[in-house]
Write an enzyme that holds these catalytic residues in place. Sequence first.
Site, PDB file in Angstrom:
ATOM      1  N   SER A 174     -80.927  71.376  45.584  1.00 27.40           N
ATOM      2  CA  SER A 174     -80.903  69.835  46.036  1.00 27.40           C
ATOM      3  C   SER A 174     -80.361  69.961  47.256  1.00 27.40           C
ATOM      4  O   SER A 174     -79.154  70.407  47.549  1.00 27.40           O
ATOM      5  CB  SER A 174     -79.962  68.987  44.906  1.00 27.40           C
ATOM      6  OG  SER A 174     -80.585  68.671  43.712  1.00 27.40           O
ATOM      7  N   ARG A 198     -82.147  68.247  31.934  1.00 28.49           N
ATOM      8  CA  ARG A 198     -81.034  67.893  32.809  1.00 28.49           C
ATOM      9  C   ARG A 198     -80.314  67.151  31.846  1.00 28.49           C
ATOM     10  O   ARG A 198     -80.303  65.899  31.625  1.00 28.49           O
ATOM     11  CB  ARG A 198     -81.308  67.123  34.020  1.00 28.49           C
ATOM     12  CG  ARG A 198     -80.201  66.681  34.794  1.00 28.49           C
ATOM     13  CD  ARG A 198     -80.528  65.731  36.059  1.00 28.49           C
ATOM     14  NE  ARG A 198     -79.586  65.463  36.720  1.00 28.49           N
ATOM     15  CZ  ARG A 198     -78.722  64.318  36.590  1.00 28.49           C
ATOM     16  NH1 ARG A 198     -78.991  63.516  35.494  1.00 28.49           N
ATOM     17  NH2 ARG A 198     -77.583  63.959  37.134  1.00 28.49           N
ATOM     18  N   LYS A 253     -79.037  58.455  38.051  1.00 27.53           N
ATOM     19  CA  LYS A 253     -78.036  59.311  38.318  1.00 27.53           C
ATOM     20  C   LYS A 253     -76.567  58.543  38.829  1.00 27.53           C
ATOM     21  O   LYS A 253     -76.583  58.283  39.799  1.00 27.53           O
ATOM     22  CB  LYS A 253     -78.351  60.342  39.169  1.00 27.53           C
ATOM     23  CG  LYS A 253     -79.555  61.377  38.734  1.00 27.53           C
ATOM     24  CD  LYS A 253     -79.990  62.228  39.636  1.00 27.53           C
ATOM     25  CE  LYS A 253     -80.767  63.299  39.345  1.00 27.53           C
ATOM     26  NZ  LYS A 253     -81.113  64.311  40.024  1.00 27.53           N
TER      27      LYS A 253
END
Length: 219
Positions: free
Chosen positions: A120, A48, A150
Site C-alpha cells: 500500500s 484481511r 477501514k
Amino acid sequence: MPRVPSMKFKSEMLQAYFVCGTQDIGDRDLPAILNEAIAAGITAFQYRDKGESKLNDEQRYQLGVILRDICNNAQISFIVDDDVDLANKLNADGVHVGQKDERITKVVRDANPDMMIGLSCQTIEQTEIANEIDRVDYIGAGPIFSTNSKPDAVAPMGLELMEDMVNISDVPIVAIGGIDNTNLQSLKNNGAVGAAFITLVTQTDDINRSVKNVLDVFK
C-alpha cells in the site's frame, strides 16, 4: 537489472480485487460470500481479518484454509493481508502489506520465494521507495475516496495524486477506498488497472451486478 515479477503475478488479477474479513460481514458466512463473489467474476481475493475481528489466531488460520481452498478450486489468487507468517502457513499466492503493517523489508525476507507481494502506498515518496524493492509486484493506492470500511484509513488521496503515482510507478497500481459504481470509470481514466473493494460486495443486495460493473470498466 530489469524487475522480475513473481511467476504467479499477472496484472489482470487486480481488475476486480475483493478484500474481506470477518469484521466486514457481521454474523454472515464469509466462505458463502466469497463463493458468490467468485461466481460473479472477481479476479483476486485478499483475506484481511483484523481490526474488530473476533477470531483468535487458530480460528483465523482455520478459516483461511477454507478460503484458500475455495480460491484454489476456482483458480482465483488468494492473498493474505499484513501477516507473512500466516501467508506462508496457508501457502497463499501472495501477501499484502501496508505502510503501518509489518515492514516491507521483513515481508520480502520472510515470504515464500514464489509469493507475490503487494504494498500500500499513499504518496509519491512511498511509490519511489517501492520502485527500489524488486519483489513488489503491485501497489495498492488509497484510500482514493472517503471510506468507512477501514477505521485506520488515512485521509483520501484523490485521483490526481493517484495518477501522479501511476506515472512514476514501475508496477501496476490498483485503487482502493470509497469505490462505488459512480467512480469506477474515473479510476481507470487516471491509470488504475483495477479496483480493490470491500463494501461493493459486503454492502450490496446484488453481488453479481456489483462485480460485473467493475469488470465492465476494467476488462
